[in-house]
Design a protein around this motif. Structure first.
Motif, PDB file in Angstrom:
ATOM      1  N   ASN A  36       0.806  -1.222   0.000  1.00 20.36           N
ATOM      2  CA  ASN A  36       0.000   0.000   0.000  1.00 20.36           C
ATOM      3  C   ASN A  36       0.843   1.278   0.000  1.00 20.36           C
ATOM      4  O   ASN A  36       0.604   2.174  -0.816  1.00 20.36           O
ATOM      5  CB  ASN A  36      -0.962  -0.011   1.197  1.00 20.36           C
ATOM      6  CG  ASN A  36      -2.107   0.964   1.024  1.00 20.36           C
ATOM      7  OD1 ASN A  36      -2.838   0.919   0.039  1.00 20.36           O
ATOM      8  ND2 ASN A  36      -2.269   1.866   1.980  1.00 20.36           N
ATOM      9  N   THR A  54      -1.502   3.275   7.056  1.00 16.14           N
ATOM     10  CA  THR A  54      -1.952   1.912   6.723  1.00 16.14           C
ATOM     11  C   THR A  54      -2.070   1.062   7.980  1.00 16.14           C
ATOM     12  O   THR A  54      -3.092   0.386   8.194  1.00 16.14           O
ATOM     13  CB  THR A  54      -0.971   1.252   5.734  1.00 16.14           C
ATOM     14  OG1 THR A  54      -0.921   2.022   4.531  1.00 16.14           O
ATOM     15  CG2 THR A  54      -1.397  -0.173   5.417  1.00 16.14           C
ATOM     16  N   THR A 297      -4.872   7.326   3.935  1.00 19.36           N
ATOM     17  CA  THR A 297      -4.795   6.122   3.110  1.00 19.36           C
ATOM     18  C   THR A 297      -6.125   5.886   2.403  1.00 19.36           C
ATOM     19  O   THR A 297      -7.147   6.483   2.767  1.00 19.36           O
ATOM     20  CB  THR A 297      -4.411   4.888   3.943  1.00 19.36           C
ATOM     21  OG1 THR A 297      -4.231   3.763   3.076  1.00 19.36           O
ATOM     22  CG2 THR A 297      -5.478   4.550   4.967  1.00 19.36           C
TER      23      THR A 297
END
Length: 429
Positions: A36, A54, A297
């Protein structure tokens, strides 16, 4: 206290079993803490800050799912949704990552509203099965295409748009190695197969000098570069409505499908065939998405890898809480996450693509009115480089071919509404 919170005896489990299930689930999905940040960094976001966001978003999502919904389902920023965020909204459409974060936040609020008003069942049940499968498979193909590009296996070509890159280059070789290692380890039953493959490729890259060694553990990086950096003024533009809807749509069905699959595996489905506490589970997911956007995120969603924990006995929210604690500990491994090259995650993307495409086996390929929209979605997501465009064109195709084939009654009102909205977007926006 744990018995009162999670009703362990009622579910036929123990604290030890739940903790082991949580560890197993975490190992199968820990790759997200490397994938990510690497993916979102392509938008200009600070990679260290995204790493922290994350881990924190995953922790919060797991805690809410565990304590509030009491499901053994882990959460984290989702694959596919992060690709949509990066490659469609930011790099494709030219919006800033701050605007994209605001769109994610708004989609989370919409998700919360749908869950509270109990209309999500109508939405989920009204979307044809074939389109749900097609959307999942299309996102899988999109992820695979991204993996091929980021590793240099596929490159741009003026004549044919794409062509094979230098297959003898180090990134291409390492991407291939990561993929075959992942498949081999999964087949041999390694719970952390994806994570192990990523770490092996990263270690090789360090040894040959392609990546600089910066240590394994440290104090977590600052989250300030992404924290509360949402641009709502840009996200309120008319053209962003479809983006918010696409985030909501994909997250909603991804979550619903995962919850049903995990609950079935864990024998948590009620005698009436419904999921108990489903509203709580959906609220956990939607809340984590909104909080994750504030942290910095893309959408947080339920992970299908939770099935691995259920397979070893996880039955309650204590499994999810254990996963959340491990994501909290993962905050101290930021240097390791920062060393993972983008091609090291290509194998993980390909593996996830395989999982997402597996549902195509349930499509009735003899019925062209079912098969055609699926193919449209699967092909146009990667070829248009847009999950939203793929979904929209799939809906339009489904409604039109059903009507022209004399099967218009099989198209419910919600599909017509969604198709009309997407068609209006294509024509006027």
């Amino acid at each position: 206290m744990l018995e009162k919170l999670f009703k362990l005896k009622e579910h036929g489990t123990t604290v030890r079993t739940e903790i082991m299930a949580g560890v197993t689930t975490f190992l199968t999905m820990a790759y997200i803490i490397f994938v990510n940040p690497t993916m979102l960094a392509s938008t200009g976001m600070d990679q260290g800050s995204v790493f922290v966001a994350t881990c924190l978003a995953a922790m919060i999502g797991c805690f809410v799912m565990g304590f509030y919904a009491n499901y053994p389902v882990a959460q984290a920023p989702g694959m596919g949704l992060n690709a949509f965020f990066t490659y469609t909204v930011v790099l494709g459409m030219g919006h800033t990552w701050q605007v994209a974060l605001a769109a994610v936040f708004l989609s989370g609020l919409c998700f919360i509203a749908l869950s509270v008003m109990r209309v999500r069942e109508w939405i989920i049940n009204s979307i044809p099965h074939s389109l749900r499968i097609g959307i999942s498979a299309g996102i899988g193909l999109f992820l695979a295409f991204i993996a091929l590009q980021t590793s240099g296996i596929v490159v741009a070509s003026p004549a044919t748009l794409v062509k094979a890159g230098d297959l003898t280059s180090f990134p291409a070789i390492m991407a291939g190695l990561g993929f075959v290692l992942t498949i081999g380890l999964v087949q041999r039953g390694f719970k952390a197969a994806v994570l192990i493959a990523i770490l092996i490729v990263t270690a090789i890259s360090i040894i040959v000098g392609e990546v600089d060694y910066n240590g394994i553990m440290s104090v977590p990086p600052s989250i300030a570069p992404t924290f509360m950096q949402l641009d709502f003024s840009g996200a309120m533009e008319v053209g962003l409505i479809s983006i918010v809807f696409a985030f909501l749509f994909v997250d909603l069905f991804d979550t619903a499908g995962t919850l049903v699959g995990v609950a079935t595996k864990a024998n948590l489905i009620g005698e009436d065939g419904k999921l108990p506490r489903l509203n709580r589970a959906l609220l956990a997911d939607s809340t984590a998405t909104s909080v994750g956007a504030l942290l910095g995120t893309s959408n947080t969603t339920s992970f299908v890898e939770s099935v691995s924990g259920v397979a070893v006995g996880g039955r309650t929210g204590l499994t999810a809480v254990t996963v959340g604690m491990l994501f909290l500990l993962a905050l101290f491994f930021a240097p390791l996450a920062g060393m993972v090259p983008v091609y090291a995650t290509a194998g993980a993307l390909f593996y996830v693509a395989i999982l997402m495409m597996s549902g195509l086996v349930s499509i009735d390929w003899r019925d062209l009115t079912e098969a055609a929209p699926v193919v449209v979605v699967c092909l146009l997501m990667p070829l248009t480089y847009s999950i939203a465009e793929g979904i929209g064109l799939g809906f339009i195709t489904f409604a039109v071919v059903k009507a022209l084939s004399g099967k218009g009654r099989e198209v419910n009102i919600s599909v017509w509404v969604i198709s009309t909205l997407f068609l209006a977007k294509i024509i006027f926006l």
